[in-house]
Enzyme design. Structure first.
Site, short mmCIF file in Angstrom:
data_model
loop_
_atom_site.label_atom_id
_atom_site.label_comp_id
_atom_site.label_asym_id
_atom_site.label_seq_id
_atom_site.Cartn_x
_atom_site.Cartn_y
_atom_site.Cartn_z
N LYS A 9 105.00 -20.41 -12.66
CA LYS A 9 105.86 -19.24 -12.44
C LYS A 9 106.92 -19.49 -11.37
O LYS A 9 107.98 -18.92 -11.37
CB LYS A 9 105.01 -18.03 -12.03
CG LYS A 9 103.99 -17.59 -13.08
CD LYS A 9 104.55 -16.48 -13.95
CE LYS A 9 103.63 -15.99 -15.04
NZ LYS A 9 102.88 -16.99 -15.80
N ARG A 14 95.28 -41.24 -14.50
CA ARG A 14 95.29 -41.91 -13.20
C ARG A 14 93.88 -42.28 -12.75
O ARG A 14 93.66 -43.33 -12.19
CB ARG A 14 95.93 -41.00 -12.15
CG ARG A 14 97.41 -40.81 -12.34
CD ARG A 14 97.89 -39.63 -11.56
NE ARG A 14 97.23 -38.42 -12.01
CZ ARG A 14 97.57 -37.20 -11.62
NH1 ARG A 14 98.56 -37.03 -10.76
NH2 ARG A 14 96.95 -36.14 -12.10
N SER A 43 102.79 -34.59 -8.81
CA SER A 43 103.96 -33.76 -8.50
C SER A 43 103.60 -32.75 -7.42
O SER A 43 104.39 -32.48 -6.52
CB SER A 43 104.45 -33.04 -9.75
OG SER A 43 104.82 -33.96 -10.74
N HIS A 103 105.22 -41.16 -13.41
CA HIS A 103 105.73 -40.75 -14.74
C HIS A 103 106.68 -41.83 -15.28
O HIS A 103 106.62 -42.17 -16.47
CB HIS A 103 106.51 -39.43 -14.64
CG HIS A 103 105.70 -38.23 -14.27
ND1 HIS A 103 106.05 -37.36 -13.28
CD2 HIS A 103 104.53 -37.75 -14.79
CE1 HIS A 103 105.15 -36.38 -13.19
NE2 HIS A 103 104.22 -36.60 -14.09
#
Ligand code: PNS
Length: 167
Positions: free
Chosen positions: A48, A97, A135, A24
């Protein structure tokens, strides 16, 4: 006297950033070469059960880019195009990517164009050493005791350790 509003073309780099990776960071730095200002927009409630709350993510990302006056960090809810319109952004930046990213990104870009035809999506490729980073994988490797140094900024790694200790 009220300060003049910032000028120049603004690009929005939206995402979950849970957590921000060096991939990022690479995309943000490349974006600053093309746009006068880059706004990193953290989506609230994408997941969530995030590792970091949206407020924590904003705080961490601000810390990472604190020496870049042309990089701003904010959070947003609702439709990205509405937020982009409100912020008068010229473009959305997304990182690509690999081919596997393409279908999802293509759908999002065209849906966003359908919703707001004046807003362009610009795709940027990160440096090759970051093409396998995500991530989700960072969280998995870290939670299983793997090394994430060099894959995320030091500030992110520190905050992950603090979180692991229950902080
Ligand atoms: O890092 P991510 O999770 O791949 O980012 C996805 C993101 C935040 C760019 C996307 O989910 C988004 O823009 N969400 C906001 C809601 C919205 O506008 N949805 C329609 C997109 S076509």
């Amino acid at each position: 006297m009220t300060p003049a509003p910032p000028t120049g073309r603004l690009a929005i780099f939206p995402g979950s950033f849970d957590p921000l990776t060096n991939g990022h960071v690479d995309i943000v730095l490349r974006s600053t070469q093309l746009f006068e200002r880059v706004l990193i927009a953290v989506l609230v409630n994408a997941d969530k059960k995030p590792l970091f709350s949206a407020a924590e993510r904003v705080e961490i990302i601000r810390e990472v880019f604190r020496e870049y006056p042309n990089v701003e960090v904010d959070s947003f809810e609702g439709l990205l195009v509405d937020y982009a319109r409100a912020r008068r952004a010229s473009a959305i930046v997304r990182g690509l990517r690999a081919v596997s990213d393409f279908e999802y990104e293509f759908q999002m870009a065209l849906m966003n164009r359908h919703l707001e035809p004046t807003l362009e999506t610009v795709f940027m490729m990160p440096a090759e050493q970051y093409t396998y980073l995500s991530s989700r994988l960072i969280k998995e490797v870290f939670s299983l005791g793997g090394e994430v140094r060099g894959l995320v900024p030091p500030v992110v790694e520190e905050r992950m350790r603090t979180k692991q200790r229950g902080g």
